[in-house]
Design a protein around this motif. Structure first.
Motif, PDB file in Angstrom:
ATOM      1  N   ARG A 189      27.649   1.303-114.149  1.00  9.04           N
ATOM      2  CA  ARG A 189      28.814   2.126-114.170  1.00  9.04           C
ATOM      3  C   ARG A 189      28.839   2.884-115.411  1.00  9.04           C
ATOM      4  N   VAL A 190      29.159   4.295-115.274  1.00 13.28           N
ATOM      5  CA  VAL A 190      29.410   4.857-116.542  1.00 13.28           C
ATOM      6  C   VAL A 190      30.777   5.834-116.351  1.00 13.28           C
ATOM      7  N   THR A 191      31.038   6.220-117.572  1.00  9.61           N
ATOM      8  CA  THR A 191      32.429   7.187-117.758  1.00  9.61           C
ATOM      9  C   THR A 191      32.164   8.699-117.258  1.00  9.61           C
ATOM     10  N   ASP A 192      31.025   9.167-117.820  1.00 12.60           N
ATOM     11  CA  ASP A 192      30.889  10.483-117.604  1.00 12.60           C
ATOM     12  C   ASP A 192      29.352  10.897-117.010  1.00 12.60           C
ATOM     13  N   LEU A 233      25.611   4.100-123.414  1.00 12.67           N
ATOM     14  CA  LEU A 233      25.450   4.978-121.862  1.00 12.67           C
ATOM     15  C   LEU A 233      26.223   4.335-120.919  1.00 12.67           C
ATOM     16  N   PHE A 234      26.253   3.053-120.869  1.00 15.40           N
ATOM     17  CA  PHE A 234      26.538   2.381-119.487  1.00 15.40           C
ATOM     18  C   PHE A 234      27.888   1.180-120.067  1.00 15.40           C
ATOM     19  N   ILE A 235      28.780   1.319-118.833  1.00 12.63           N
ATOM     20  CA  ILE A 235      29.920   0.261-119.286  1.00 12.63           C
ATOM     21  C   ILE A 235      29.639  -1.023-118.651  1.00 12.63           C
ATOM     22  N   CYS A 236      29.031  -1.277-117.766  1.00 13.80           N
ATOM     23  CA  CYS A 236      28.942  -2.633-117.164  1.00 13.80           C
ATOM     24  C   CYS A 236      27.659  -2.324-115.923  1.00 13.80           C
ATOM     25  N   VAL A 237      27.453  -3.453-115.192  1.00 16.63           N
ATOM     26  CA  VAL A 237      26.714  -3.526-114.051  1.00 16.63           C
ATOM     27  C   VAL A 237      27.753  -3.246-112.974  1.00 16.63           C
ATOM     28  N   ASP A 238      27.661  -2.113-112.339  1.00 14.40           N
ATOM     29  CA  ASP A 238      28.737  -1.950-110.975  1.00 14.40           C
ATOM     30  C   ASP A 238      28.615  -2.676-109.929  1.00 14.40           C
ATOM     31  N   HIS A 239      27.425  -2.803-109.420  1.00 15.34           N
ATOM     32  CA  HIS A 239      26.880  -3.369-108.370  1.00 15.34           C
ATOM     33  C   HIS A 239      25.495  -3.726-108.215  1.00 15.34           C
ATOM     34  N   VAL A 240      25.132  -4.677-107.395  1.00 17.28           N
ATOM     35  CA  VAL A 240      23.719  -4.892-106.914  1.00 17.28           C
ATOM     36  C   VAL A 240      23.731  -4.301-105.507  1.00 17.28           C
ATOM     37  N   GLY A 241      22.660  -3.559-104.939  1.00 22.00           N
ATOM     38  CA  GLY A 241      22.763  -3.297-103.611  1.00 22.00           C
ATOM     39  C   GLY A 241      21.457  -3.923-102.779  1.00 22.00           C
ATOM     40  N   LEU A 242      22.029  -4.590-101.534  1.00 29.86           N
ATOM     41  CA  LEU A 242      21.093  -5.253-101.008  1.00 29.86           C
ATOM     42  C   LEU A 242      20.683  -4.488 -99.593  1.00 29.86           C
ATOM     43  N   ALA A 243      19.504  -4.460 -99.196  1.00 36.22           N
ATOM     44  CA  ALA A 243      19.184  -3.494 -98.110  1.00 36.22           C
ATOM     45  C   ALA A 243      19.309  -4.695 -96.884  1.00 36.22           C
ATOM     46  N   VAL A 244      19.972  -4.601 -95.860  1.00 34.25           N
ATOM     47  CA  VAL A 244      20.376  -5.435 -94.725  1.00 34.25           C
ATOM     48  C   VAL A 244      20.044  -4.661 -93.347  1.00 34.25           C
ATOM     49  N   PRO A 245      19.492  -5.517 -92.574  1.00 33.71           N
ATOM     50  CA  PRO A 245      19.137  -4.727 -91.136  1.00 33.71           C
ATOM     51  C   PRO A 245      20.554  -4.842 -90.111  1.00 33.71           C
ATOM     52  N   ASP A 246      21.386  -5.761 -90.471  1.00 37.89           N
ATOM     53  CA  ASP A 246      22.685  -5.761 -89.710  1.00 37.89           C
ATOM     54  C   ASP A 246      23.714  -6.053 -90.520  1.00 37.89           C
ATOM     55  N   LEU A 247      24.777  -4.979 -90.495  1.00 38.43           N
ATOM     56  CA  LEU A 247      25.882  -4.986 -91.565  1.00 38.43           C
ATOM     57  C   LEU A 247      26.792  -6.313 -91.183  1.00 38.43           C
ATOM     58  N   ASP A 248      27.072  -6.390 -89.921  1.00 40.34           N
ATOM     59  CA  ASP A 248      28.236  -7.546 -89.574  1.00 40.34           C
ATOM     60  C   ASP A 248      27.673  -8.834 -89.960  1.00 40.34           C
ATOM     61  N   GLU A 249      26.394  -9.029 -89.482  1.00 33.77           N
ATOM     62  CA  GLU A 249      25.586 -10.327 -89.681  1.00 33.77           C
ATOM     63  C   GLU A 249      25.826 -10.622 -91.343  1.00 33.77           C
TER      64      GLU A 249
END
Ligand code: V0V
Length: 141
Positions: free
Chosen positions: A87-90, A1-17
């Motif tokens: 990540r997936v193709t379809d 079903l899947f191609i690879c791990v596309d990303h890991v998402g981190l919740a952050v309070p301040d993007l620039d920091e």
């Protein structure tokens, strides 16, 4: 079903920091940055190559408002790992297979994600406590 791990998402309070920490201290490269009002986030992708390269990326997610998905997550859990993206193709085909197998998806139809990608999410309760995102990369990736 899947191609690879596309990303890991981190919740952050301040993007620039968070970008500063990930580039200056950890040494990742900033690859992409955008605001996604539908998802209620200001986000950045970090990695070693271009967006969509084979190696998984780090996605920094800052809330645009307190009652967004990331705003609520920060309130409840504080900063940290919020999601894992495959990540997936379809994506339509993969969503159909997962639904058939009893996995609840958050959206009836995929929505717009980073850099024109199409995304959907499996509910954490159906995915071992992990918010699982499916990503079909946008054209050109
Ligand atoms: C909530 N729960 C989680 C979780 N968020 N568990 C693991 N990881 C998370 N991220 C748990 C929560 O602790 C509750 O557990 C349970 O799920 C039910 O929560 P709920 O009341 O439905 O919680 P809400 O209102 O916080 O909603 C959670 C969901 C929401 C997952 C439905 O965050 C959502 O719609 N997420 C999808 C959109 C998103 O995350 N957008 C931001 C990234 P207990 O207490 O019942 O045990 S945007 C993005 O990734 C983009 C643009 C991209 O990649 O391209």
């Amino acid at each position: 079903l899947f191609i690879c791990v596309d990303h890991v998402g981190l919740a952050v309070p301040d993007l620039d920091e968070a970008i500063h920490f990930h580039t200056e201290v950890l040494g990742w490269r900033l690859l992409h940055r955008e605001t996604n009002p539908e998802q209620g986030v200001e986000e950045a992708m970090l990695g070693t190559g271009a967006v969509g390269a084979e190696s998984a990326q780090i996605q920094l997610l800052a809330p645009l408002k307190p009652d967004s998905a990331i705003g609520k997550f920060l309130d409840r859990s504080g900063p940290g790992l919020q999601q894992m993206a495959y990540r997936v193709t379809d994506i339509d085909a993969v969503c159909a297979v997962l639904r058939e197998r009893g996995v609840r998806l958050l959206y009836d139809e995929p929505r717009r994600g980073t850099a024109g990608s199409r995304i959907n999410f499996a509910h954490p309760k159906d995915a071992g406590g992990v918010l699982l995102e499916l990503v079909e990369p946008g054209a050109g990736h």
